[in-house]
Design a protein around this motif. Structure first.
Motif, PDB file in Angstrom:
ATOM      1  N   ALA A 343      31.175  17.806 -24.559  1.00 56.02           N
ATOM      2  CA  ALA A 343      32.303  17.043 -24.576  1.00 56.02           C
ATOM      3  C   ALA A 343      33.228  17.559 -25.728  1.00 56.02           C
ATOM      4  N   ALA A 344      33.838  16.626 -26.427  1.00 56.40           N
ATOM      5  CA  ALA A 344      34.909  16.874 -27.689  1.00 56.40           C
ATOM      6  C   ALA A 344      34.341  16.125 -28.807  1.00 56.40           C
ATOM      7  N   GLY A 425      25.899  10.926 -22.259  1.00 50.19           N
ATOM      8  CA  GLY A 425      25.628  12.249 -21.944  1.00 50.19           C
ATOM      9  C   GLY A 425      25.082  13.018 -23.169  1.00 50.19           C
ATOM     10  N   ASN A 426      25.063  12.570 -24.481  1.00 50.45           N
ATOM     11  CA  ASN A 426      24.618  13.165 -25.671  1.00 50.45           C
ATOM     12  C   ASN A 426      23.210  13.081 -25.604  1.00 50.45           C
ATOM     13  N   SER A 427      22.624  11.978 -25.334  1.00 52.38           N
ATOM     14  CA  SER A 427      21.323  11.668 -25.161  1.00 52.38           C
ATOM     15  C   SER A 427      20.361  12.834 -24.170  1.00 52.38           C
ATOM     16  N   MET A 428      21.147  12.697 -22.994  1.00 52.35           N
ATOM     17  CA  MET A 428      20.456  13.730 -22.062  1.00 52.35           C
ATOM     18  C   MET A 428      20.399  15.182 -22.759  1.00 52.35           C
ATOM     19  N   ILE A 429      21.516  15.747 -23.269  1.00 54.80           N
ATOM     20  CA  ILE A 429      21.489  17.107 -23.758  1.00 54.80           C
ATOM     21  C   ILE A 429      20.582  17.259 -24.912  1.00 54.80           C
ATOM     22  N   ALA A 430      20.442  15.872 -25.761  1.00 52.51           N
ATOM     23  CA  ALA A 430      19.262  16.273 -26.697  1.00 52.51           C
ATOM     24  C   ALA A 430      17.951  16.269 -26.132  1.00 52.51           C
ATOM     25  N   ALA A 431      17.687  15.438 -25.243  1.00 53.02           N
ATOM     26  CA  ALA A 431      16.391  15.521 -24.647  1.00 53.02           C
ATOM     27  C   ALA A 431      16.159  16.628 -24.159  1.00 53.02           C
TER      28      ALA A 431
END
Length: 541
Positions: A343-344, A425-431
């Motif tokens: 994202a931004a 969506g950040n939690s999905m990217i980190a996992a």
């Protein structure tokens, strides 16, 4: 010698016994015979006189008990041969006198204790009867059955409970109306809910400054997004509002400014869109400095001082802190890296721009998330800076992870347990990055740290319009999911689902490799240490 006093005592008892029994008791002579103690005619009268004297003195004057017990003993010494009958009478009085004392004293004491216990028992019984009557009436009212005839004793106990009975139907509607005013009306669609909220915002904006009014509408319609952008916009508008303030007569600036000016503005902004962690920390910092203004300080000096506090906070905690984070994060970028971002984030843009300006060559993969598609604005910024980029949706993030070497994420807040609060969506990217053994670097300024904890995704979360989740086709045809339940043209259509569009999520600390701040690179567990250090610095100031 013994006959003479006994005769005197007998004559005295005869003369005074008819008038007052207390007078005979005071003589101290138990015998009542004229010549001697063996006269049978005067013996029963003497016994009666002594018994009546003992009873009257016990009831009237308890202090004379010692005298009564001592008088028979004196008479025995003085009696002699003729005082034999008086000695027998004294023995009888000794036997008779302790009996009322031993019986009456405990009876009077026990009677008082029993009366208190009886009162308590009666009160408890009355309370239990009233409670039972209330429960019975509630059950009868719910079942609609008529109450049967009651006993007279039951009606007396239930009489105090009948008084609040007519008030019960009046209080019920009041509770319902209050609850209905806070809750949404039944059958209200999402569009109607957002329209109603916008009208409520207009109603609350009657006594608000125009600068704060415009800011609230921009927050409500998501024209200003991002933790840093929202915080700076709020502080700038509060600086303008404080500049217009003048202390009323008989008021103090340190108290009236916060109560009459800041509190309504902050309440209105929070109603338009709940305050972020960065905004909350900035307001707390401003209120602390307002409370430290002396009461005798001039308005012009005090307002100038507060405006300087706001400018210093923006400069030190946001601008310079962002530059410090960029310098720290830039050291982790090397030539040939493929950096994945989501994202931004204004802070991530500054990091990548500084690294590119230092001559480092790297490639950026921008992962887009719906429905706000903020990644497009970040892609435009990076392309203008001359950084080579790729653009994918979050559904293709697994393919992008095969090429990425590092993941940079921006945080909206950091909790005291090390979890990150950021865009959905950040939690999905980190996992996903952890499963591919790719390091995850989270960039965050320390003024976004908070001592709060959010254990669940839905706790204190914001939601946007659910209609934004539904994509329209090429020709702008509405989706099937947008079919309303009350569509008269298609009566067989299923009711439209209520779509939940959450704006933030929580990334667990186990998915974060390192936390990059202006103080350096820290583990996530160091957040409470930084908060404690900030409190110490504020206390020193």
């Amino acid at each position: 010698m013994s006959a003479t006093p006994s005769g005197k005592s007998g004559s005295k008892n005869k003369g005074k016994n008819s008038k007052s029994p207390r007078a005979s008791a005071g003589d101290g002579t138990p015998s009542s015979t004229k010549g001697g103690g063996n006269n049978p005619e005067h013996a029963p009268t003497a016994k009666k006189d002594l018994a009546s004297v003992g009873q009257s003195t016990q009831e009237a004057c308890p202090q004379s008990k010692g005298k009564k017990q001592g008088e028979p003993a004196a008479a025995l010494d003085m009696g002699g041969a003729d005082g034999g009958s008086s000695a027998d009478q004294a023995k009888q009085t000794k036997v008779k006198k302790p009996k009322p004392e031993a019986v009456k004293k405990p009876e009077s004491g026990d009677g008082e204790q029993k009366s208190k216990a009886q009162l308590k028992a009666e009160r408890r019984a009355l309370q239990e009867a009233q409670r039972a009557a209330k429960e019975a009436k509630k059950k009868e009212a719910g079942a609609g059955a008529a109450s049967g005839p009651a006993d007279l004793t039951a009606t007396k106990k239930e009489a105090p409970t009948e008084k609040p009975k007519p008030k019960a139907p009046d209080s019920a509607p009041k509770i319902k109306t209050k609850a209905m005013s806070k809750e949404a009306p039944k059958g209200e669609t999402e569009d109607e809910m957002w329209a109603r909220k916008e009208k409520e915002i207009l109603g609350k904006s009657l006594k608000i400054d125009n600068n704060i009014l415009n800011l609230g509408f921009q927050y409500f319609h998501h024209k200003i997004v991002g933790a840093n952008a929202r915080c700076i916009a709020m502080l700038v508008q509060l600086r303008e509002v404080i500049g217009k303030y003048r202390t009323p007569p008989e008021k103090e600036l340190c108290r009236d400014l916060e109560k009459s000016l800041l509190a309504p503005c902050i309440t209105y902004i929070n109603y338009c869109r709940p305050l972020s962690t960065s905004m909350g920390n900035a307001i707390k910092h401003l209120k602390y400095h307002i409370s430290r203004i002396p009461s005798d300080m001039d308005d012009h000096k005090a307002i100038t001082k507060l405006q300087g506090v706001i400018d210093t906070f923006i400069e030190d905690n946001i601008m310079k802190a962002s530059e410090g984070v960029a310098v720290q994060a830039m050291t982790k970028i090397v030539d040939g890296d493929v950096i994945l971002v989501y994202a931004a984030s204004s802070l991530i843009c500054q990091v990548l721009k500084m690294a590119h300006s230092k001559g480092k060559k790297f490639h950026v993969i921008v992962v887009e998330g719906r429905p706000r598609t903020e990644g497009k604005s970040m892609l435009r910024f990076l392309v203008r800076c001359g950084i080579p980029c790729s653009y994918v949706y979050i559904g293709s993030a697994t393919h992008a992870m095969g090429e990425a070497t590092k993941v940079f994420l921006g945080a909206a807040a950091m909790f005291s347990i090390g979890d990150m609060h950021s865009r959905t969506g950040n939690s999905m990217i980190a996992a996903l990055a952890q499963s591919y053994n790719i390091p995850v670097l989270v960039c965050c300024e320390t003024y976004k740290f908070t001592d709060k904890v959010q254990l669940h995704l839905a706790d204190s979360n914001l939601h946007a319009r659910g209609r934004e989740l539904i994509a329209r086709g090429r020709h702008n045809h509405p989706s099937v999911l947008l079919t309303s339940a009350g569509d008269s043209s298609n009566s067989s259509a299923a009711p439209a689902p209520n779509l939940l569009n959450l704006m933030y999520d929580v990334t667990k600390s186990r998915h974060i490799t390192v936390l990059v701040t202006e103080l350096g690179m820290l583990p996530c567990t160091s957040v409470p240490v930084v908060l404690r250090r900030q409190e110490d610095l504020v206390a020193e100031v």
